[in-house]
Each structure stands twice: as C-alpha cells, then as structure tokens.
Design an enzyme around this catalytic site. Structure first.
Site, PDB file in Angstrom:
ATOM      1  N   GLU A 102       0.863  -1.188   0.000  1.00 21.20           N
ATOM      2  CA  GLU A 102       0.000   0.000   0.000  1.00 21.20           C
ATOM      3  C   GLU A 102       0.899   1.237   0.000  1.00 21.20           C
ATOM      4  O   GLU A 102       1.834   1.326   0.799  1.00 21.20           O
ATOM      5  CB  GLU A 102      -0.885  -0.039   1.250  1.00 21.20           C
ATOM      6  CG  GLU A 102      -1.541   1.284   1.659  1.00 21.20           C
ATOM      7  CD  GLU A 102      -2.452   1.888   0.616  1.00 21.20           C
ATOM      8  OE1 GLU A 102      -3.438   1.229   0.233  1.00 21.20           O
ATOM      9  OE2 GLU A 102      -2.154   3.030   0.197  1.00 21.20           O
ATOM     10  N   GLY A 136       3.040   0.065  -5.516  1.00 19.12           N
ATOM     11  CA  GLY A 136       2.883  -1.313  -5.985  1.00 19.12           C
ATOM     12  C   GLY A 136       3.568  -1.565  -7.310  1.00 19.12           C
ATOM     13  O   GLY A 136       4.159  -2.629  -7.529  1.00 19.12           O
ATOM     14  N   ASP A 153      -6.108  -4.197  -5.705  1.00 21.15           N
ATOM     15  CA  ASP A 153      -7.272  -3.489  -5.183  1.00 21.15           C
ATOM     16  C   ASP A 153      -6.980  -1.993  -5.246  1.00 21.15           C
ATOM     17  O   ASP A 153      -6.613  -1.362  -4.248  1.00 21.15           O
ATOM     18  CB  ASP A 153      -7.549  -3.927  -3.740  1.00 21.15           C
ATOM     19  CG  ASP A 153      -8.735  -3.176  -3.152  1.00 21.15           C
ATOM     20  OD1 ASP A 153      -8.833  -3.114  -1.908  1.00 21.15           O
ATOM     21  OD2 ASP A 153      -9.537  -2.632  -3.934  1.00 21.15           O
ATOM     22  N   ASP A 156      -9.724   4.136  -8.733  1.00 19.65           N
ATOM     23  CA  ASP A 156      -9.835   4.363 -10.174  1.00 19.65           C
ATOM     24  C   ASP A 156      -8.509   4.910 -10.702  1.00 19.65           C
ATOM     25  O   ASP A 156      -7.677   5.366  -9.915  1.00 19.65           O
ATOM     26  CB  ASP A 156     -10.994   5.345 -10.417  1.00 19.65           C
ATOM     27  CG  ASP A 156     -12.315   4.678 -10.039  1.00 19.65           C
ATOM     28  OD1 ASP A 156     -12.772   4.906  -8.903  1.00 19.65           O
ATOM     29  OD2 ASP A 156     -12.798   3.861 -10.832  1.00 19.65           O
TER      30      ASP A 156
HETATM   31  N1  SAM Z   1     -10.849  -1.507  -1.142  1.00 21.51           N
HETATM   32  C1  SAM Z   1     -11.540  -0.343  -1.610  1.00 21.51           C
HETATM   33  C2  SAM Z   1     -12.802  -0.750  -2.271  1.00 21.51           C
HETATM   34  O1  SAM Z   1     -13.596  -1.413  -1.620  1.00 21.51           O
HETATM   35  O2  SAM Z   1     -12.979  -0.383  -3.436  1.00 21.51           O
HETATM   36  C3  SAM Z   1     -10.786   0.539  -2.559  1.00 21.51           C
HETATM   37  C4  SAM Z   1      -9.463   0.335  -2.840  1.00 21.51           C
HETATM   38  S1  SAM Z   1      -8.279   0.772  -1.680  1.00 21.51           S
HETATM   39  C5  SAM Z   1      -8.854   2.006  -0.640  1.00 21.51           C
HETATM   40  C6  SAM Z   1      -7.227   1.604  -2.815  1.00 21.51           C
HETATM   41  C7  SAM Z   1      -5.858   1.788  -2.231  1.00 21.51           C
HETATM   42  O3  SAM Z   1      -4.878   1.804  -3.259  1.00 21.51           O
HETATM   43  C8  SAM Z   1      -5.719   3.123  -1.484  1.00 21.51           C
HETATM   44  O4  SAM Z   1      -5.462   2.871  -0.137  1.00 21.51           O
HETATM   45  C9  SAM Z   1      -4.523   3.831  -2.186  1.00 21.51           C
HETATM   46  O5  SAM Z   1      -3.713   4.531  -1.278  1.00 21.51           O
HETATM   47  C10 SAM Z   1      -3.809   2.637  -2.796  1.00 21.51           C
HETATM   48  N2  SAM Z   1      -2.946   2.956  -3.933  1.00 21.51           N
HETATM   49  C11 SAM Z   1      -3.154   3.852  -4.917  1.00 21.51           C
HETATM   50  N3  SAM Z   1      -2.120   3.861  -5.788  1.00 21.51           N
HETATM   51  C12 SAM Z   1      -1.223   2.919  -5.340  1.00 21.51           C
HETATM   52  C13 SAM Z   1       0.037   2.461  -5.796  1.00 21.51           C
HETATM   53  N4  SAM Z   1       0.597   2.960  -6.905  1.00 21.51           N
HETATM   54  N5  SAM Z   1       0.649   1.481  -5.090  1.00 21.51           N
HETATM   55  C14 SAM Z   1       0.084   0.965  -3.961  1.00 21.51           C
HETATM   56  N6  SAM Z   1      -1.105   1.373  -3.453  1.00 21.51           N
HETATM   57  C15 SAM Z   1      -1.754   2.342  -4.154  1.00 21.51           C
END
Ligand code: SAM
Length: 280
Positions: A102, A136, A153, A156
C-alpha cells in the site's frame, strides 16, 4: 450535510453524511464520512472507495473467484487495499503468507481507526501478513518473490493509482506470478467505465491466455454492474467444475455474505453490450 462523489464530470452520487475526518496525505485527499445509510465511508480524491454497509460485496468478489480457482494458494500479493477488506477475505483461505503493498500508510492508519470492521483485525494477523508501504508498480519490478495469486485493489486510474493500469504493470505482474498463477483486479462500472473495462481486458488478454470477467452490483459504485477481471497463466476457469468450486468452498468453510459457488459462475454471464465490447 451532503457528500457528492465527483468521479465523473456529468454524474454525481449524493449521500447524506457528516465529514468526521479529513487529511491531505502526500498522495491523496483522504476523507471519512459518517452516513446514516451506508455507515462510515472512505473517500479518496473525491471518489468513494468503500463503505461499512456494502464493502463485503466488492471485497468478496475481488478475492474469492481467483483464490478458489487456484488449488491451495499459499503465497498471495495484494496491491493497494489499504482499508484491509481484501486482507480480511484472503486470510479466510489457508494461505501461508500474504504481502500487502500500500503506497499510503495514512489509509491503513485511518481505516484501522475509523473503519475497524472492514479489516476486522486482519492487519494484526502476524506471521501470515506482511505490510509493505510502497508503490505497488515499483514493488513488483523489484521483488524476487513469486506468487500464486496477485490481487490488485486499486482506486480508479487517477493520481498515484494510474500506474496500476499500465501495460507494463500487467507485464510485471505476469512475471512475478508462478507458471500457473492468477491475477484479479477491479475494472470499473460496465456503463460509466466500459472503456476502462475493455482497455484492461484487452491488455490483460495480450499476456494471459485465460481472462474472465465477473460482475456484481455494488450500491455505492454507481453505473449498474461493477466488473472484476481475472487473468490466468495456465488454469482455465472454464475447466473448473461447479462441484470442484463447491468442494473448495466447503472445505474452507468460507463465511461470506455475497460470494458463493452459484455466484462464482453466474457472475461470469455477461450482458450482450459487455460481451460485444470485449469482442466475444
Ligand atoms: N478496497 C476499496 C474498495 O472497496 O474499493 C478501494 C481500494 S483501496 C482504498 C485503494 C488503495 O490503493 C488506497 O489505499 C490507495 O492509497 C492505494 N494505492 C493507490 N495507488 C497505489 C500504488 N501505486 N501502489 C500501492 N497502493 C496504491
């Protein structure tokens, strides 16, 4: 007070709720709303990520189709997923180790504090869980490990998440999956983001011999059916029988509120407008 999701320039979702936490992290605008209808809600850069009320649909449908299609997954990588919902679902399987990568540890901290029911203690399942705070897309380029299943996960394709939708990202995931590995990701609404679904299906299809689409209706993800893509290097999901999935489901004594073996198969039946878009 009303919260309006501004994911699209011409469509808004309004939910009555009170802003109870807001932080500008180095990566995104992070907000928590308390809403009478959907419970507490995580919003990143104005887009609803997850709500206490309907999170189970998304987290079960992004996790179980791939993990039950792989015989006895042991090493799982989860990218994004800072709210802990995917981690909670993955730990229902007999995995040896799940790595969660994350980028923003503020999401993990805030989710643990305001949305504890979503992770349900998953972050503390030491021994089986390793949390890595990193991008990631960078992690998968550097890791030497190989995984049975990779679950993406992501939010958008905006801001820091954009890299999680590139052709290079899929190529790198392909290379860190074992020879029979499987990946799963969310691919947006089949009406408001059909272009995103088609694009990701096409790019996945360039690398993975087998690609399937699962659909589920998630109330707070507007635009009708929401889609999930599963890409498999060797196992053709179509060759796995209902009895085999039921067998694995029962053996794990999997406790779910949405996913089940019927849904596993029914969710892959696509409406004509979606099929057509995928050239099927
Ligand atoms: N689980 C949620 C749902 O029910 O749709 C949504 C997804 S979760 C909150 C998305 C996560 O991806 C966020 O915590 C964001 O910080 C993380 N994120 C965004 N870009 C990323 C990257 N390049 N590498 C790792 N994590 C990333």
């Amino acid at each position: 007070m009303w919260f309006y999701e501004n994911l699209y320039p011409d469509v808004k979702l309004g939910i009555k709720g009170e802003l109870i936490h807001r932080k500008k992290t180095p990566y995104q605008d992070l907000r928590i709303y308390k809403t009478p209808r959907y419970g507490k809600t995580l919003v990143l850069d104005g887009a609803i990520q997850t709500t206490e009320k309907d999170e189970f649909i998304y987290h079960e449908m992004l996790t179980h189709p791939s993990l039950l299609s792989y015989p006895e997954p042991k090493e799982v990588l989860v990218i994004g997923a800072g709210d802990g919902g995917i981690l909670r679902e993955v730990l229902k399987h007999n995995v040896k180790k799940v790595y969660l990568v994350e980028i923003d540890d503020e999401v993990i901290r805030t989710s643990k504090k305001y949305l504890p029911s979503i992770s349900s203690g998953a972050f503390a399942a030491n021994g089986r869980v390793e949390i890595i705070i990193a991008d990631g897309a960078k992690f998968i380029r550097q890791t030497k490990k190989k995984f049975d299943v990779v679950i993406v996960d992501s939010p958008d394709p905006i801001g820091v998440a954009k890299v999680l939708f590139s052709r290079k990202f899929y190529r790198d995931i392909f290379s860190i999956l074992k020879d029979d590995g499987i990946m799963a990701r969310q691919s947006g609404s089949t009406t408001l983001q059909l272009k995103e679904l088609k694009e990701n299906w096409r790019i996945m299809k360039e690398k993975f011999p087998y690609v399937s689409v699962h659909l589920a209706a998630i109330p707070t993800y507007i635009g009708g059916f929401f889609s999930f893509l599963v890409g498999s290097k060797k196992i053709n999901q179509k060759d796995i029988s209902y009895d085999e999935i039921m067998n694995r489901f029962k053996q794990l004594n999997l406790e779910t509120k949405y996913y089940n073996p019927d849904i596993h198969f029914a969710s892959t039946k696509l409406p004509t407008y979606v099929k057509g878009g995928l050239g099927e």
